[in-house]
Motif scaffolding. Sequence first.
Motif, PDB file in Angstrom:
ATOM      1  N   CYS A  66       0.823  -1.219   0.000  1.00  0.00           N
ATOM      2  CA  CYS A  66       0.000   0.000   0.000  1.00  0.00           C
ATOM      3  C   CYS A  66       0.854   1.265   0.000  1.00  0.00           C
ATOM      4  N   VAL A  74      -1.608  -5.847  -3.731  1.00  0.00           N
ATOM      5  CA  VAL A  74      -2.623  -5.685  -2.679  1.00  0.00           C
ATOM      6  C   VAL A  74      -3.739  -6.700  -2.896  1.00  0.00           C
ATOM      7  N   ALA A  98      -2.192   3.507   1.934  1.00  0.00           N
ATOM      8  CA  ALA A  98      -2.681   3.641   0.553  1.00  0.00           C
ATOM      9  C   ALA A  98      -3.167   5.071   0.291  1.00  0.00           C
ATOM     10  N   CYS A 106      -5.734   1.128  -4.770  1.00  0.00           N
ATOM     11  CA  CYS A 106      -5.481   0.416  -3.505  1.00  0.00           C
ATOM     12  C   CYS A 106      -6.532   0.777  -2.451  1.00  0.00           C
TER      13      CYS A 106
END
Length: 286
Positions: A66, A74, A98, A106
């Motif tokens: 992330c 991910v 993220a 993400c």
Amino acid sequence: SEGKQTMEVETARPYFFGDIGCWSERTEVHKAASLGQASQLQQLIQSGASVNIVAVDSITPLHEACIRGQAQCVRLLLDAGAQVDARNVDGSTPLCDACSAGSFECVRLLLDRGAKANPALTSRTASPLHEACMGGNADCVRLLIAMGACLEAYDLYYGTPLHVACANEYADCVKVLLNAGAKVNAARLHETPLHHAAKNMRVDLIEMLVEFGANVYARDQRDKKPLDYTAPGSPAAACLQFYESTPLSLQQLSRVAVRNILGTRALKVIGQLDIPNLIINYLCYQ
């Protein structure tokens, strides 16, 4: 090959045990996730490597993917059972990372898999919405708000997400927050988002904040108004001087009044009112 396998086992050997469980050296899974090596990561997962093993500072492979915005990794990690809300030593979740990276893909993946938009915070952790405002991705900010992220989450160092967006000069994020109902005069040590806009000499942000009801006379802990932070004779100074000397228009006052009454519901409710479109447009920020 045998030597390599032995080395990888050595690398993954735990060396510290604390309240959070077992810490190990950074593993091959961490490395592949961080570098976006999806095929390598898939092979490691298929060979039985743990996706939830934590390295120093409780960092999981999902955190690493992330932080780098590696969406494919991910997805692989989540499919393999990675804990979506795992916390590192500071209390940050993968969603925080993220958001900080500004990776919409993400962020969307994590939220789809049940990541909390409002994880409990520590004194060392900013909320995902704060992080998204630092990352500067307005789509991330929009998505978090749609998932119920708290607009007024307060950080001891930064203040609210609106403070962060103004301090970092992300106009698109500021607009999304204001339209969603963020409090324009939120204060951290009496400092408002307008103080940040003035310090950055951003006329567009000053105008936007005032349109949404920012107080041009607000004084911070140093007893300074926003105008006091602008360079004399600059466009930003002229803009604030104009607002200090000129009353708001009826349209501005109407918009602010509607916002104050309806709060975060304003955008949705105004559009549903049984009144002419001309008046709806009069009350809505474009």
